[in-house]
Design a protein around this motif. Structure first.
Motif, PDB file in Angstrom:
ATOM      1  N   ASP A  48       0.835  -1.202   0.000  1.00 57.43           N
ATOM      2  CA  ASP A  48       0.000   0.000   0.000  1.00 57.43           C
ATOM      3  C   ASP A  48       0.871   1.253   0.000  1.00 57.43           C
ATOM      4  O   ASP A  48       1.126   1.857   1.027  1.00 57.43           O
ATOM      5  CB  ASP A  48      -0.931  -0.008   1.209  1.00 57.43           C
ATOM      6  CG  ASP A  48      -1.910   1.146   1.198  1.00 57.43           C
ATOM      7  OD1 ASP A  48      -1.945   1.881   0.192  1.00 57.43           O
ATOM      8  OD2 ASP A  48      -2.625   1.316   2.189  1.00 57.43           O
ATOM      9  N   ARG A  49       1.311   1.657  -1.171  1.00 51.75           N
ATOM     10  CA  ARG A  49       2.201   2.824  -1.292  1.00 51.75           C
ATOM     11  C   ARG A  49       1.504   4.140  -0.992  1.00 51.75           C
ATOM     12  O   ARG A  49       2.154   5.134  -0.722  1.00 51.75           O
ATOM     13  CB  ARG A  49       2.822   2.868  -2.685  1.00 51.75           C
ATOM     14  CG  ARG A  49       3.804   1.758  -2.911  1.00 51.75           C
ATOM     15  CD  ARG A  49       4.344   1.794  -4.322  1.00 51.75           C
ATOM     16  NE  ARG A  49       5.284   0.714  -4.497  1.00 51.75           N
ATOM     17  CZ  ARG A  49       6.562   0.907  -4.772  1.00 51.75           C
ATOM     18  NH1 ARG A  49       7.035   2.116  -4.921  1.00 51.75           N
ATOM     19  NH2 ARG A  49       7.365  -0.124  -4.905  1.00 51.75           N
ATOM     20  N   SER A  50       0.179   4.151  -1.014  1.00 57.25           N
ATOM     21  CA  SER A  50      -0.543   5.385  -0.733  1.00 57.25           C
ATOM     22  C   SER A  50      -0.743   5.598   0.768  1.00 57.25           C
ATOM     23  O   SER A  50      -1.162   6.662   1.195  1.00 57.25           O
ATOM     24  CB  SER A  50      -1.901   5.370  -1.428  1.00 57.25           C
ATOM     25  OG  SER A  50      -2.706   4.331  -0.906  1.00 57.25           O
ATOM     26  N   SER A  51      -0.402   4.606   1.562  1.00 55.65           N
ATOM     27  CA  SER A  51      -0.553   4.714   3.015  1.00 55.65           C
ATOM     28  C   SER A  51       0.386   5.773   3.578  1.00 55.65           C
ATOM     29  O   SER A  51       1.509   5.952   3.110  1.00 55.65           O
ATOM     30  CB  SER A  51      -0.234   3.363   3.662  1.00 55.65           C
ATOM     31  OG  SER A  51      -0.127   3.496   5.052  1.00 55.65           O
ATOM     32  N   ARG A  52      -0.083   6.486   4.601  1.00 56.82           N
ATOM     33  CA  ARG A  52       0.766   7.494   5.246  1.00 56.82           C
ATOM     34  C   ARG A  52       1.978   6.858   5.922  1.00 56.82           C
ATOM     35  O   ARG A  52       2.989   7.516   6.129  1.00 56.82           O
ATOM     36  CB  ARG A  52      -0.029   8.277   6.283  1.00 56.82           C
ATOM     37  CG  ARG A  52      -1.101   9.136   5.677  1.00 56.82           C
ATOM     38  CD  ARG A  52      -1.774   9.980   6.704  1.00 56.82           C
ATOM     39  NE  ARG A  52      -2.205   9.171   7.835  1.00 56.82           N
ATOM     40  CZ  ARG A  52      -2.890   9.619   8.855  1.00 56.82           C
ATOM     41  NH1 ARG A  52      -3.233  10.882   8.913  1.00 56.82           N
ATOM     42  NH2 ARG A  52      -3.248   8.825   9.839  1.00 56.82           N
ATOM     43  N   SER A  53       1.887   5.580   6.233  1.00 60.24           N
ATOM     44  CA  SER A  53       2.993   4.918   6.926  1.00 60.24           C
ATOM     45  C   SER A  53       3.988   4.261   5.973  1.00 60.24           C
ATOM     46  O   SER A  53       4.966   3.677   6.414  1.00 60.24           O
ATOM     47  CB  SER A  53       2.453   3.865   7.901  1.00 60.24           C
ATOM     48  OG  SER A  53       1.803   2.827   7.190  1.00 60.24           O
ATOM     49  N   TYR A  54       3.756   4.366   4.661  1.00 62.20           N
ATOM     50  CA  TYR A  54       4.633   3.716   3.693  1.00 62.20           C
ATOM     51  C   TYR A  54       6.095   4.128   3.871  1.00 62.20           C
ATOM     52  O   TYR A  54       6.984   3.284   3.928  1.00 62.20           O
ATOM     53  CB  TYR A  54       4.184   4.006   2.256  1.00 62.20           C
ATOM     54  CG  TYR A  54       5.123   3.425   1.231  1.00 62.20           C
ATOM     55  CD1 TYR A  54       5.037   2.088   0.879  1.00 62.20           C
ATOM     56  CD2 TYR A  54       6.124   4.193   0.653  1.00 62.20           C
ATOM     57  CE1 TYR A  54       5.901   1.534  -0.035  1.00 62.20           C
ATOM     58  CE2 TYR A  54       7.002   3.650  -0.264  1.00 62.20           C
ATOM     59  CZ  TYR A  54       6.884   2.324  -0.610  1.00 62.20           C
ATOM     60  OH  TYR A  54       7.760   1.775  -1.502  1.00 62.20           O
TER      61      TYR A  54
END
Length: 71
Positions: A48-54
């Motif tokens: 999930d590259r769009s996650s803020r935690s990426y």
């Protein structure tokens, strides 16, 4: 250690649970260095590259990689 990588925690709907899990994994990784406590496949949950935690997850993996190379 095994409980932390179960989907019920790593894919939990509450962001605070996810942050707590990441913190625990980070501490386990730090204290067991240079011997990684998880396999490469277990550590590579970056779909999930769009996650803020990426970026934070990628940074943790980069640090683990550097420690492995030093040993």
């Amino acid at each position: 250690m095994n409980a932390l990588i179960k989907d019920s925690l790593s894919k939990h709907s509450d962001i605070n649970v996810k942050v707590a899990v990441a913190s625990c994994i980070s501490e386990i990784t730090r204290t067991t260095a240079p011997n990684a406590p998880y396999t490469d496949d277990q550590m590579m949950d970056l779909s999930d590259r769009s996650s803020r935690s990426y970026n934070k997850r990628a940074s943790i993996l980069e640090t683990v990689s550097k420690v492995k190379q030093l040993t």
